[in-house]
Scaffold this motif. Sequence first.
Motif, PDB file in Angstrom:
ATOM      1  N   LEU C 234     -13.450   3.268 -29.572  1.00  0.00           N
ATOM      2  CA  LEU C 234     -13.920   4.077 -30.685  1.00  0.00           C
ATOM      3  C   LEU C 234     -14.705   3.313 -31.735  1.00  0.00           C
ATOM      4  O   LEU C 234     -15.352   3.916 -32.575  1.00  0.00           O
ATOM      5  CB  LEU C 234     -12.743   4.819 -31.329  1.00  0.00           C
ATOM      6  N   CYS C 235     -14.613   1.992 -31.728  1.00  0.00           N
ATOM      7  CA  CYS C 235     -15.544   1.240 -32.577  1.00  0.00           C
ATOM      8  C   CYS C 235     -15.886  -0.051 -31.868  1.00  0.00           C
ATOM      9  O   CYS C 235     -15.380  -0.324 -30.776  1.00  0.00           O
ATOM     10  CB  CYS C 235     -14.989   0.988 -33.982  1.00  0.00           C
ATOM     11  N   SER C 236     -16.722  -0.842 -32.469  1.00  0.00           N
ATOM     12  CA  SER C 236     -17.253  -1.999 -31.758  1.00  0.00           C
ATOM     13  C   SER C 236     -16.283  -3.171 -31.682  1.00  0.00           C
ATOM     14  O   SER C 236     -16.617  -4.220 -31.152  1.00  0.00           O
ATOM     15  CB  SER C 236     -18.557  -2.443 -32.422  1.00  0.00           C
ATOM     16  N   VAL C 237     -15.077  -3.021 -32.239  1.00  0.00           N
ATOM     17  CA  VAL C 237     -14.109  -4.115 -32.147  1.00  0.00           C
ATOM     18  C   VAL C 237     -13.432  -4.121 -30.769  1.00  0.00           C
ATOM     19  O   VAL C 237     -13.122  -5.179 -30.225  1.00  0.00           O
ATOM     20  CB  VAL C 237     -13.051  -4.009 -33.275  1.00  0.00           C
ATOM     21  N   HIS C 238     -13.226  -2.952 -30.210  1.00  0.00           N
ATOM     22  CA  HIS C 238     -12.638  -2.834 -28.871  1.00  0.00           C
ATOM     23  C   HIS C 238     -11.273  -3.493 -28.758  1.00  0.00           C
ATOM     24  O   HIS C 238     -11.059  -4.379 -27.912  1.00  0.00           O
ATOM     25  CB  HIS C 238     -13.572  -3.406 -27.794  1.00  0.00           C
ATOM     26  N   GLY C 293      -7.965   4.643 -33.707  1.00  0.00           N
ATOM     27  CA  GLY C 293      -7.786   4.187 -32.326  1.00  0.00           C
ATOM     28  C   GLY C 293      -6.469   4.658 -31.746  1.00  0.00           C
ATOM     29  O   GLY C 293      -6.362   4.982 -30.565  1.00  0.00           O
ATOM     30  N   ARG C 294      -5.447   4.706 -32.586  1.00  0.00           N
ATOM     31  CA  ARG C 294      -4.117   5.045 -32.092  1.00  0.00           C
ATOM     32  C   ARG C 294      -3.923   6.549 -31.915  1.00  0.00           C
ATOM     33  O   ARG C 294      -3.233   6.981 -31.000  1.00  0.00           O
ATOM     34  CB  ARG C 294      -3.069   4.502 -33.068  1.00  0.00           C
ATOM     35  N   PHE C 295      -4.515   7.311 -32.804  1.00  0.00           N
ATOM     36  CA  PHE C 295      -4.183   8.740 -32.797  1.00  0.00           C
ATOM     37  C   PHE C 295      -5.315   9.660 -32.325  1.00  0.00           C
ATOM     38  O   PHE C 295      -5.098  10.839 -32.128  1.00  0.00           O
ATOM     39  CB  PHE C 295      -3.734   9.178 -34.196  1.00  0.00           C
ATOM     40  N   GLN C 522     -22.081   2.288 -33.861  1.00  0.00           N
ATOM     41  CA  GLN C 522     -21.670   2.909 -32.615  1.00  0.00           C
ATOM     42  C   GLN C 522     -20.857   1.871 -31.849  1.00  0.00           C
ATOM     43  O   GLN C 522     -21.149   0.685 -31.913  1.00  0.00           O
ATOM     44  CB  GLN C 522     -22.883   3.342 -31.807  1.00  0.00           C
ATOM     45  N   PRO C 523     -19.850   2.345 -31.114  1.00  0.00           N
ATOM     46  CA  PRO C 523     -18.952   1.390 -30.479  1.00  0.00           C
ATOM     47  C   PRO C 523     -19.653   0.457 -29.491  1.00  0.00           C
ATOM     48  O   PRO C 523     -19.212  -0.652 -29.266  1.00  0.00           O
ATOM     49  CB  PRO C 523     -17.933   2.275 -29.759  1.00  0.00           C
ATOM     50  N   GLN C 524     -20.759   0.923 -28.918  1.00  0.00           N
ATOM     51  CA  GLN C 524     -21.420   0.102 -27.912  1.00  0.00           C
ATOM     52  C   GLN C 524     -22.858  -0.192 -28.305  1.00  0.00           C
ATOM     53  O   GLN C 524     -23.696  -0.423 -27.427  1.00  0.00           O
ATOM     54  CB  GLN C 524     -21.385   0.829 -26.556  1.00  0.00           C
ATOM     55  N   SER C 525     -23.162  -0.196 -29.601  1.00  0.00           N
ATOM     56  CA  SER C 525     -24.562  -0.470 -29.945  1.00  0.00           C
ATOM     57  C   SER C 525     -24.962  -1.869 -29.473  1.00  0.00           C
ATOM     58  O   SER C 525     -26.099  -2.114 -29.116  1.00  0.00           O
ATOM     59  CB  SER C 525     -24.850  -0.290 -31.432  1.00  0.00           C
ATOM     60  N   GLY C 710     -19.512  13.449 -36.184  1.00  0.00           N
ATOM     61  CA  GLY C 710     -19.398  14.581 -35.272  1.00  0.00           C
ATOM     62  C   GLY C 710     -18.892  14.195 -33.907  1.00  0.00           C
ATOM     63  O   GLY C 710     -19.061  14.923 -32.938  1.00  0.00           O
ATOM     64  N   GLY C 711     -18.268  13.038 -33.789  1.00  0.00           N
ATOM     65  CA  GLY C 711     -17.833  12.574 -32.466  1.00  0.00           C
ATOM     66  C   GLY C 711     -16.453  13.080 -32.106  1.00  0.00           C
ATOM     67  O   GLY C 711     -16.109  14.230 -32.360  1.00  0.00           O
ATOM     68  N   THR C 712     -15.666  12.177 -31.572  1.00  0.00           N
ATOM     69  CA  THR C 712     -14.362  12.556 -31.043  1.00  0.00           C
ATOM     70  C   THR C 712     -13.459  13.179 -32.097  1.00  0.00           C
ATOM     71  O   THR C 712     -12.726  14.120 -31.821  1.00  0.00           O
ATOM     72  CB  THR C 712     -13.661  11.324 -30.488  1.00  0.00           C
ATOM     73  N   VAL C 713     -13.530  12.647 -33.299  1.00  0.00           N
ATOM     74  CA  VAL C 713     -12.630  13.106 -34.354  1.00  0.00           C
ATOM     75  C   VAL C 713     -12.835  14.591 -34.633  1.00  0.00           C
ATOM     76  O   VAL C 713     -11.895  15.334 -34.898  1.00  0.00           O
ATOM     77  CB  VAL C 713     -12.830  12.248 -35.627  1.00  0.00           C
ATOM     78  N   ALA C 714     -14.094  15.024 -34.518  1.00  0.00           N
ATOM     79  CA  ALA C 714     -14.391  16.425 -34.811  1.00  0.00           C
ATOM     80  C   ALA C 714     -13.729  17.356 -33.809  1.00  0.00           C
ATOM     81  O   ALA C 714     -13.496  18.523 -34.088  1.00  0.00           O
ATOM     82  CB  ALA C 714     -15.898  16.643 -34.804  1.00  0.00           C
ATOM     83  N   PHE C 715     -13.430  16.827 -32.633  1.00  0.00           N
ATOM     84  CA  PHE C 715     -12.847  17.679 -31.600  1.00  0.00           C
ATOM     85  C   PHE C 715     -11.394  17.316 -31.320  1.00  0.00           C
ATOM     86  O   PHE C 715     -10.871  17.582 -30.256  1.00  0.00           O
ATOM     87  CB  PHE C 715     -13.690  17.579 -30.321  1.00  0.00           C
TER      88      PHE C 715
END
Lengths: 427, 202, 742
Positions: C234-238, C293-295, C522-525, C710-715
């Motif tokens: 979900l973010c670039s730290v992985h 990341g957890r929830f 972006q997580p994979q920019s 508008g990504g995963t969190v929105a859904f």
Amino acid sequence: MAVPFEPVLTAGIGRLALEELEVYESQGGYQALRKAVRQMTPQEVQKEVTDSNLRGRGGAGFPTGRKWSFLPNDGRPRYLICNADESEPGTFKDRLLLERNPHLVIEGIMLAGYAIGAARAFIYLRGEFRQAYEVLQRALARARERGYVGRRVLGSDFSLEIVVHRGAGAYICGEETGLLSSLQGGRGEPRLKPPFPATSGLYGQPTVVNNVETLACLPSIISRGAAWFASIGSPRSPGPKIFSVSGRVRRPGNYELPLGTPLREILFEHAGGLEPGRRIKAVQPGGGSSPILTEQHLDVAMDFDSVAQAGSMLGSAGVIVLDDRDCIVEAARVLAEFYAHESCGQCTPCREGLHWAARVLRRIEQGGGRPEDIEVLQSLPSRIAGRTICPLADAGVGFLSSSLKYFMDEYRSHVTLGRCVQEAYVA
Amino acid sequence: MTPEWARRREQVAEILERYPERRSAIMPLLHLAQEERGYVAQEDVEAIAEILEMTPAQVESVASFYALYRRRPQGRYTLTVCSNLACVLGGARGLVEHLRQRLGVEPGETTPDGLFTLQVTGECLAACDQAPVMQVNGYYVHRAVPEKVDRVLEALRRGVPPASLADRATLPGEAAAPPDGASAGTGPGPSQEEASAHGRAL
Amino acid sequence: MSEAGGAGMWVTVTIDGRTVQVPPGTLLVEAARQAGVHIPVFCYHPRLKPAGVCRMCLVKVEKMPKLVPACTTPVADGMAVSTRDPEVREMQQAVLEFLLINHPLDCPVCDKGGECELQDLTFKYGPAVSRLADGKVRRRKAVELGPFIVLDEERCILCRRCVRFDDEVAAEAQLVVSERAIHTLITTADGRPYDHYFTGNTIELCPVGALTSRVYRFRARPWDLSPVASYCTLCSVHCPVRLDFRHGQLMRVVSPGAPEERIFGAPGMMAAYGTPAEEVPGFRGMGWLCDRGRFDYRYLHSPQRPEGPLAGRGPLKQPLPWEAALDRVVQALRQAVERHGPESVAIAGGGRLMAEEAWRLRQLAEAVGTPHRDHRVSDQAVASLASPSGRTGRAEGLERADLVVLVGQPLVEQAPVLDLAVRQAARAGAPVYAAGPVRPRYPGQLHHRPALGAQAADVLRAWQAELEAFAARRAGGRAYLIWDGRGAWDGSAAAVGGALVELAGALEAAGWQVHVLVPGDQPQSRAAEAAGVLPGPGGLDTAGILRRAAEGGIQVLYLVGANLLETFPDRSLVEEALARTPFVVVQDLFVTATAAAADLVLPALPAAMRGGTLVDLDGTPHRLEAALPADGRGRADGEILSAILARLARDGRPQAPPSWSEPLPALAVDEARRLWGPPASAPAAADGRPGFPAERPWRVAPLVRLYAGGGTVAFDPAFAAHREPLAIWLHPADAERAGVRE
Ligand SMILES: Cc1cc2nc3c(=O)[nH]c(=O)nc-3n(C[C@H](O)[C@H](O)[C@H](O)COP(=O)(O)O)c2cc1C
Ligand code: SF4
Ligand code: FES
């Protein structure tokens, strides 16, 4: 004792308004401080205290000079704390000194501060001592005006400010590491030792914590000399000591006597003995934390080592007397509830164990005891005492374990009868 | 920061000055709040947190550790009865019972007129030779037998400040009168024998 | 162990007859672990400072009068320790009995049942019978502490791990110990929720079921779960994570747990869990996760994920079979190229793709022949930047930084666990300099200057002398310069990037090691940047593409995981571009706002069903295995792209992507300069509003928020209630100026 003992710490109380600076001065007050800062080096003051063999009056009886000698010489600021949190059940000696002889305590603090080179001194004053707070604030203001406290004391290079820090109702803040946490602005939770306050105390700096009465001994040691002090009372626990006597004696009160005075003498010659027809049932010689002694121990010399040998401790020398009409279960319950309430709550055995003990005792007291309860009570002390961060847990089972030893029958019959066998409780 | 705390700025600065580290000021600041309001309100917690750069949770954590900080409004006079061992032996039970009847409240409660809050503490108040003992807003009432308690309550109702009713620590044999006890009309307390006899009877 | 270097300085201890050598200062509990002896603990946790409060770990040490806590006692040479002495055994039973007297024993309805340390240790060390005759102390149950955490006060054993975490690690101090004695409890400030980005870690730290997850609550039993080691995407730290599935449904995301914990943890269930794919060094290996990341995982099985391709503009779309959909894409591309030339096709997005997929996206652009391709979907300018000496910044070690400089949006909103590392460094004494719109909170020394856009460049220059002097005072330090890499839109990236490079150069000149990190939005920019999803020669960037599209210059707009309507700074430009482009394809997990406005939606698969190479913000690649088989809703992005490539390619066979295994270099300074473009001539956008003096106009700074977008969190149903409503943050001074009061 060749020379009859004259009170030192309480001399003049009741006769003179010692809380007034001029009155205190008229009795030779602040002469010791003057002598120290004008004629003695800090090392000399420290040596005098070491030679006097003064042992701490806060409960543990640790030699004061030795305690000071543990301070590392590494240039870090040092702090001095006067432990005025007096909350030990049955102990009311520090309050007397603070309310009635505050300058003696202040002078003692200044002497100790001079000896150890303190950057600042704090009086950790029990929150409930409002009157003492007012007396101290006034006394400090006067002492500051006169140059006994603050910058360049009596024109010397020695400066020391004293800050009164009021507690707020927590017995555990009398324990020195709990006190330090509290003074640092935290919960008064004790911490593991080592490191000891001498190396890592207030704000992590070298710190000395001394009891009010300990510090109050210093002026006389400096003015009259170590040898004089060491000659009073028991050789290994010398000096004057205030015994706070309460409970079933006819003249309860504070008695200043040489350390080592026999318990019998304190109770019967000074405190007026018991009411007619009564017999001593149990005595706590050193406050609510101390294991009980019984009639068989009355000849014990009231000094640190002798009382320990008798199976208890001199502690704060708060002597609480129970006579034959008192219910041992009730007394155990009162103390257990107190210690359970005062547990800081960190350590499982202290938090849960003392509360458990108190509940079982209350149930027995109220008539709901069951035979298995005795077994539970017997098993608890060794699972609580010595198993925790600080000695409050030990204190909390001192009465319980010792009374189980001497009064098992009474516990058992309380359980079987569902009530107390003692006179007062028999309708 | 509330206007009250803004007004106390100088007092706060003086308190902060006493300590090498800021956080040490938390207890005096809580005392200050309590002295002025009678208890520590949520806005005091927030103000103190801001002054000391702590979180409100940390301030509450500290405040809740100490029995004397009250988080609810109290009566004008808090009567605190000692119920530790020596006082229990000396009649604390009777003293509590007497106060319950006189005030019509249970321990922890405040009288409807907002004058008295009754507290019973397990903490020994360090006046065991004077059992039973209570404090009025921190001022001692030694040998608090019913007659004396009634006189004290009556004096408080008349508006006599508790400080002037206060008993001082004494040595055995000393007169137990407060400095200006006569004016408050409390007079010297009864002897220990009287007190304990009374405690026993109740 | 004596073969280890410097063994001469080590101390020897004997524990239950087993001898080990350990470095001096090692705690007994750790030494025992090395000796293979299990000492039960509750308050001890290898990732927290020892507290020594529960007293479960008391052991007997020869010549010591009292039992000692193994968790706070350092070893001494020649120590002989027994964990089996009857006195030790009795105390273990006693502590368990103490903990159980007021414990509700509601294990059958407790989420922790089956992985509870109290349950396991009671089984192993506990007393046989309960001797409690009095009722238990009643306390509050099911207290909703915060958005994700429920507290059961009765189950709490007061080990304080959560409170210590909240202070020592998270530096939030929201969760505290309150009251004392038997009334002691864990709580937040009166009336305040337990609410920050790391609260979920307390669930895992809790040895019992006192702190549980509101998202996972009552949904599964530990023994029904199958764990899979994975990474958070979900973010670039992985961060490494463990995904727990039941019947193919993801039930929860937890940290993989440092290896040592599995030994301390309860024997039995815990030991069965898998190990992380690899050992991750530094703070990422500590196992702290952020709450997103957890929830944020229930989107995975969301019914809102489309079943297959959808055609037609607007919300009412028609299902279309995959083959037909792919044919339609290829046809549109061919037609556009034939009629309007390759430059009539543009590709945006790809910052969520696996590296291989991003590489295929670039292949697609090349197959079409368009240089207009860009993964950047916000005002991000670069996703990486090397230091002037060419050094690629490394994220691990950040927690031990000597100096941290933060530029731009709040780090915690973009790369939360990275921020945790900064907190750790700050607590250890590293000064933190932050230039950005919001004043962050760090323990220790914080120097913050408010800065919007290009102002940050001025702030950096103003600090430079001070920082150089600081660097000169302690040779060989390590500086971490963390930049949000933004400023493409208002052109401030050039100024800020330039100042940052200057500062980095100065610190390097002072002999410091400099790490420049760009968390990216972006997580994979980072992968997309490396794969070259960037404008080709003469190509347009995302803003340029949108402008041209808005002018009607684009025939096919291919958007990959790019919800531009909700990420791009100028929404009306995006609307215009979408409206004027004849054929818009959106490849995404959900029918986002942007997808709704497209002609064709190609549903993709979540990362957990795809697998591929993840590239961390510092260029470290990881292999992510698909944790779940594809569920038939959607296809993997790579598969979709391959299918299109296959149709376009003459021989029908797309090339195989390269493999990534070595750390990727960061953009060299010159390359970065090309990307962030020339410095804007005008200063950053300033919105003057009437009513305020012109010399102090209002400035509006959009803020990046972790739970926004508008990504995963929105859904995700777990977040529905916790997405922040539109809010405007005012500086207190501005609020006063405007007469706004709380
Ligand atoms: C539970 C507990 C309570 C204590 N309370 C007090 C106290 O109220 N006053 C005091 O002087 N010392 C108290 N002590 C002892 C202090 O920890 C410390 O030993 C003492 O202040 C040292 O002073 P001294 O060396 O002058 O005796 C207490 C100790 C314990 C364990
Ligand atoms: S023994 Fe009791 S009072 Fe002492 S630290 Fe432990 S819990 Fe606190
Ligand atoms: S694990 Fe050692 S005291 Fe808790």
